[in-house]
Design a protein around this motif. Structure first.
Motif, mmCIF file in Angstrom:
data_model
loop_
_atom_site.group_PDB
_atom_site.id
_atom_site.type_symbol
_atom_site.label_atom_id
_atom_site.label_comp_id
_atom_site.label_asym_id
_atom_site.label_seq_id
_atom_site.Cartn_x
_atom_site.Cartn_y
_atom_site.Cartn_z
ATOM 1 N N VAL A 99 -35.200 51.603 -17.533
ATOM 2 C CA VAL A 99 -34.406 51.920 -18.728
ATOM 3 C C VAL A 99 -32.937 51.793 -18.368
ATOM 4 N N PRO A 100 -32.052 51.643 -19.348
ATOM 5 C CA PRO A 100 -30.631 51.444 -19.048
ATOM 6 C C PRO A 100 -30.019 52.491 -18.130
ATOM 7 N N ASP A 101 -30.437 53.755 -18.248
ATOM 8 C CA ASP A 101 -29.850 54.805 -17.420
ATOM 9 C C ASP A 101 -30.242 54.698 -15.949
ATOM 10 N N ASP A 102 -31.198 53.838 -15.639
ATOM 11 C CA ASP A 102 -31.609 53.675 -14.231
ATOM 12 C C ASP A 102 -30.589 52.891 -13.413
ATOM 13 N N PHE A 103 -29.628 52.248 -14.078
ATOM 14 C CA PHE A 103 -28.740 51.323 -13.380
ATOM 15 C C PHE A 103 -27.283 51.774 -13.484
ATOM 16 N N PRO A 104 -26.713 52.284 -12.388
ATOM 17 C CA PRO A 104 -25.292 52.662 -12.382
ATOM 18 C C PRO A 104 -24.417 51.417 -12.342
ATOM 19 N N ASN A 105 -23.114 51.602 -12.532
ATOM 20 C CA ASN A 105 -22.205 50.442 -12.507
ATOM 21 C C ASN A 105 -21.408 50.340 -11.218
ATOM 22 N N ASP A 106 -21.647 51.269 -10.261
ATOM 23 C CA ASP A 106 -20.870 51.263 -9.020
ATOM 24 C C ASP A 106 -21.703 50.941 -7.788
ATOM 25 N N THR A 107 -22.976 50.673 -7.960
ATOM 26 C CA THR A 107 -23.841 50.276 -6.854
ATOM 27 C C THR A 107 -25.047 49.546 -7.412
ATOM 28 N N TYR A 108 -25.827 48.962 -6.512
ATOM 29 C CA TYR A 108 -26.988 48.174 -6.922
ATOM 30 C C TYR A 108 -28.282 48.939 -6.673
ATOM 31 N N VAL A 109 -29.247 48.677 -7.529
ATOM 32 C CA VAL A 109 -30.583 49.233 -7.395
ATOM 33 C C VAL A 109 -31.552 48.093 -7.118
ATOM 34 N N PRO A 110 -32.296 48.130 -6.004
ATOM 35 C CA PRO A 110 -33.246 47.045 -5.732
ATOM 36 C C PRO A 110 -34.485 47.154 -6.614
ATOM 37 N N LYS A 111 -34.949 46.010 -7.075
ATOM 38 C CA LYS A 111 -36.160 45.934 -7.873
ATOM 39 C C LYS A 111 -36.993 44.748 -7.394
ATOM 40 N N VAL A 112 -38.293 44.882 -7.461
ATOM 41 C CA VAL A 112 -39.202 43.792 -7.104
ATOM 42 C C VAL A 112 -39.792 43.233 -8.388
ATOM 43 N N VAL A 113 -39.644 41.933 -8.583
ATOM 44 C CA VAL A 113 -40.159 41.288 -9.783
ATOM 45 C C VAL A 113 -41.019 40.090 -9.384
ATOM 46 N N THR A 114 -41.858 39.657 -10.301
ATOM 47 C CA THR A 114 -42.700 38.472 -10.083
ATOM 48 C C THR A 114 -41.976 37.258 -10.636
#
Length: 229
Positions: A74-89
């Motif tokens: 969801v949008p709140d999962d992603f801050p604007n000052d650092t990166y969040v790793p995600k695994v996608v296909t």
């Protein structure tokens, strides 16, 4: 009355009075060298022209796979000052091999203004999704939060917070992924490449292929990958 028929020339160079000819020779050395040079030139031209024709005809011959979107949060999962790793296909049907790690965040003031050509109907510039594939030789990069840089441990490639090259051998910024928000969920779509000015190229290019200047014409996009346009 003279005979109108002409005597055909002999195929032997000795009988045709060519300088330096010898008995039984049917091709002069000069003609042989000319033919060999022309043949070598034809091979060289074909080496450049045939691959280009293949790339040009590829999009008309081969059908592109369908665009797929994958929910990553969801949008709140992603801050604007650092990166969040995600695994996608990225490629379906081949198990874990088709998965890739991406880094995502919300946009902020450090990001370049969104180029209208980058956006398509339904996509958004409110989030950034960056590939972990180094644009030197394709090694995986890692985001280091302490320095706010992407670092490739293989050959010393360094990218700044936006994914732009700041050191080492990479030839262009890290690839991006299209992002959209649907039904309150952030979704990631196809990959695309950008040049040093973050101009988008609809289908991505391989690592090591520069997209500035003449490079954008030397390295056509892959016709086997999905794209939105």
């Amino acid at each position: 009355m003279s005979d109108p028929r002409k005597t055909p020339k002999s195929k032997y160079t000795a009988e045709r009075d060519f300088p330096g000819s010898f008995e039984g020779e049917t091709v002069t050395r000069r003609r042989f060298i000319n033919l060999a040079g022309q043949g070598a030139g034809a091979v060289a031209v074909a080496a450049f022209v045939l691959p280009a024709l293949g790339f040009a005809a590829g999009s008309a011959i081969f059908e592109r796979p369908e665009v797929q979107w994958e929910t990553v949060g969801v949008p709140d999962d992603f801050p604007n000052d650092t990166y969040v790793p995600k695994v996608v296909t990225e490629v379906t049907g081949i198990g874990q091999t088709g998965k890739t790690t991406i880094y995502m965040r919300a946009t902020n003031d450090q990001d370049p203004p969104p180029n209208p050509a980058t956006l398509h109907e339904g996509t958004t510039a409110d989030f950034v999704a960056i590939s972990t594939r180094c644009m030197h030789l394709g090694c995986p990069v890692r985001y280091v939060d302490a320095s706010q840089k992407f670092i490739c441990p293989c050959h010393g490639g360094v990218y700044d917070f936006t994914g732009k090259v700041s050191g080492g051998p990479p030839v262009r910024p890290l690839d991006h992924f299209y992002v959209r928000v649907k039904d309150g969920q952030v979704q990631v779509g196809p990959r695309y490449s950008v040049n040093s000015e973050f101009r988008r190229f609809p289908s991505y290019r391989d690592p090591g292929q520069a997209l500035d200047g003449i490079g954008q014409y030397m390295y056509p996009g892959r016709f086997s990958t999905p794209k939105l346009d």
